[in-house]
Design an enzyme around this catalytic site. Structure first.
Site, PDB file in Angstrom:
ATOM      1  N   LEU A  13       6.232   0.091 -21.466  1.00 46.61           N
ATOM      2  CA  LEU A  13       7.186  -0.735 -20.907  1.00 46.61           C
ATOM      3  C   LEU A  13       6.890  -1.741 -19.847  1.00 46.61           C
ATOM      4  O   LEU A  13       7.418  -2.857 -20.062  1.00 46.61           O
ATOM      5  CB  LEU A  13       8.479   0.319 -20.225  1.00 46.61           C
ATOM      6  CG  LEU A  13       9.081   1.275 -21.118  1.00 46.61           C
ATOM      7  CD1 LEU A  13      10.209   2.094 -20.463  1.00 46.61           C
ATOM      8  CD2 LEU A  13       9.393   0.986 -22.357  1.00 46.61           C
ATOM      9  N   LEU A  33      -3.943   1.231 -13.542  1.00 46.11           N
ATOM     10  CA  LEU A  33      -5.189   1.769 -13.236  1.00 46.11           C
ATOM     11  C   LEU A  33      -6.380   1.196 -14.253  1.00 46.11           C
ATOM     12  O   LEU A  33      -7.632   1.432 -14.221  1.00 46.11           O
ATOM     13  CB  LEU A  33      -5.125   3.358 -13.315  1.00 46.11           C
ATOM     14  CG  LEU A  33      -4.646   4.031 -12.281  1.00 46.11           C
ATOM     15  CD1 LEU A  33      -4.282   5.491 -12.304  1.00 46.11           C
ATOM     16  CD2 LEU A  33      -5.543   3.944 -10.942  1.00 46.11           C
ATOM     17  N   LEU A  51      -1.794   3.922  -7.033  1.00 46.93           N
ATOM     18  CA  LEU A  51      -0.557   4.022  -6.452  1.00 46.93           C
ATOM     19  C   LEU A  51      -0.554   5.144  -5.450  1.00 46.93           C
ATOM     20  O   LEU A  51       0.004   5.008  -4.456  1.00 46.93           O
ATOM     21  CB  LEU A  51       0.485   4.413  -7.265  1.00 46.93           C
ATOM     22  CG  LEU A  51       0.963   3.646  -8.309  1.00 46.93           C
ATOM     23  CD1 LEU A  51       1.779   4.254  -9.341  1.00 46.93           C
ATOM     24  CD2 LEU A  51       1.761   2.639  -7.681  1.00 46.93           C
ATOM     25  N   HIS A 112      15.755  11.785 -16.730  1.00 50.68           N
ATOM     26  CA  HIS A 112      15.238  13.044 -16.459  1.00 50.68           C
ATOM     27  C   HIS A 112      15.664  13.516 -15.109  1.00 50.68           C
ATOM     28  O   HIS A 112      15.637  14.770 -14.824  1.00 50.68           O
ATOM     29  CB  HIS A 112      13.905  13.245 -16.762  1.00 50.68           C
ATOM     30  CG  HIS A 112      13.871  13.057 -18.431  1.00 50.68           C
ATOM     31  ND1 HIS A 112      14.261  13.912 -19.340  1.00 50.68           N
ATOM     32  CD2 HIS A 112      13.023  12.107 -18.825  1.00 50.68           C
ATOM     33  CE1 HIS A 112      13.858  13.338 -20.614  1.00 50.68           C
ATOM     34  NE2 HIS A 112      12.968  12.337 -20.450  1.00 50.68           N
ATOM     35  N   TYR A 135       8.628  15.970 -13.547  1.00 54.12           N
ATOM     36  CA  TYR A 135       8.827  14.568 -13.760  1.00 54.12           C
ATOM     37  C   TYR A 135      10.135  14.289 -13.181  1.00 54.12           C
ATOM     38  O   TYR A 135      10.011  13.379 -12.603  1.00 54.12           O
ATOM     39  CB  TYR A 135       8.753  14.365 -15.220  1.00 54.12           C
ATOM     40  CG  TYR A 135       9.053  12.815 -15.508  1.00 54.12           C
ATOM     41  CD1 TYR A 135       7.974  11.809 -14.934  1.00 54.12           C
ATOM     42  CD2 TYR A 135      10.023  12.683 -16.314  1.00 54.12           C
ATOM     43  CE1 TYR A 135       8.208  10.542 -15.485  1.00 54.12           C
ATOM     44  CE2 TYR A 135      10.267  11.486 -16.765  1.00 54.12           C
ATOM     45  CZ  TYR A 135       9.308  10.393 -16.349  1.00 54.12           C
ATOM     46  OH  TYR A 135       9.634   8.899 -16.471  1.00 54.12           O
ATOM     47  N   LYS A 139      11.632  11.835  -9.945  1.00 56.39           N
ATOM     48  CA  LYS A 139      12.682  10.732 -10.019  1.00 56.39           C
ATOM     49  C   LYS A 139      13.633  10.989  -8.895  1.00 56.39           C
ATOM     50  O   LYS A 139      13.976  10.096  -8.404  1.00 56.39           O
ATOM     51  CB  LYS A 139      13.160  10.553 -11.312  1.00 56.39           C
ATOM     52  CG  LYS A 139      12.012  10.325 -12.525  1.00 56.39           C
ATOM     53  CD  LYS A 139      11.594   8.855 -12.253  1.00 56.39           C
ATOM     54  CE  LYS A 139      10.455   8.520 -13.375  1.00 56.39           C
ATOM     55  NZ  LYS A 139       9.602   7.204 -13.048  1.00 56.39           N
TER      56      LYS A 139
END
Length: 278
Positions: A13, A33, A51, A112, A135, A139
């Site tokens: 994306l 990366l 990050l 999610h 995951y 978020k």
């Protein structure tokens, strides 16, 4: 706008956002990366950075007006991996934004974060967090981090709960599809809206069978154009009857709702697509 930083620029994306973001600023700094991301666009530079390093993020965001944060592991993974990339990485981005006086973080959150809610509830933006995986939990953390840094430190944020941003090719995607064009439109509105404070928006196209309600995000000006209904007849004809007791069919998180913690949820979507094609 003078400078935008894009994390996750090598991803599926993030790579699609490089050209449109480059048109919105004098200088686009892309980061990931990967050793490189191919040919750079006009006004774009690339910095390889982790990050998980606060120092690297502080240096990267120097002089930036905004950061569009798409970097992180994009699937369910073991806890330690999620912790470093998706949780500590998010903290480092927001803290670096604060130290550099960055106006806004535009964040790739995810369905999610609320994946265990049922499709039939058609939840709005005020629905409580209900993550389906580590995951999704990351978020939730990042959305709360964004809220905290707005309330306490004045860093604006738009948290985009992205749905199925890939070709619509299974029954679930008829309600959850986000086209690539609508993704770009969503990010553009998240960047150029004059005032956003702390905002959440569902990253979903204008599907007839959309499983969430975006009414409370209308102030962002996001008006999706695409609709997965155009694919419905062909996909439903090729799909066996769904098990209405399976949480993967009942919950908006799809296969992530049933995957064992730490194991890939994307693999479940791949199996779903393969089953449809058999």
């Amino acid at each position: 706008m003078k400078k935008i930083v894009l994390t996750g620029a090598a991803g599926q994306l993030g790579s699609r956002l490089r050209a449109p973001l480059g048109k919105m600023c004098d200088e686009l700094v892309s980061t990931d990366l990967a050793d490189d991301i191919g040919a750079l666009k006009a006004g774009e530079s690339y910095v390889k950075a982790d990050l998980a390093s606060l120092d690297a993020m502080v240096e990267l965001l120097e002089g930036a007006d905004m950061v569009v944060h798409f970097g992180a592991i994009g699937d369910e993974a073991p806890w330690d991996d999620i912790l470093q990339s998706n949780i500590i990485g998010a903290y480092n981005v927001w803290e670096a934004a604060y130290r550099n006086g960055v106006k806004r973080v535009v964040y790739a959150s995810s369905v999610h974060a609320v994946g265990m809610h049922k499709k039939t509830d058609t939840i709005g933006l005020d629905a409580p967090h209900r993550p389906d995986t580590y995951y999704g939990l990351a978020k939730c953390f990042s959305e709360d981090l964004a809220s905290l840094y707005w309330d306490k430190r004045g860093i604006e944020a738009v948290c985009m709960r992205i749905f199925s941003c890939a070709p619509a090719n299974n029954a679930r995607s008829i309600g959850t599809w986000l086209s690539y064009d609508d993704l770009i439109h969503l990010v553009e509105r998240a960047v150029d809206s004059p005032v956003v404070g702390f905002s959440i928006v569902y990253g979903i196209s204008d599907n007839d069978r959309a499983v969430v309600d975006n009414t409370k995000a209308r102030h962002l000006g996001y008006r999706p154009k695409d609709n997965a209904e155009q694919f419905a007849k062909e996909i439903f004809a090729a799909t066996p009857p769904l098990d209405n007791t399976d949480l993967a069919n009942l919950c908006i998180g799809g296969p992530f709702a049933t995957v064992e913690l730490g194991n890939s949820g994307v693999a479940g979507i791949t199996r779903m697509n393969a089953s449809k094609d058999d």
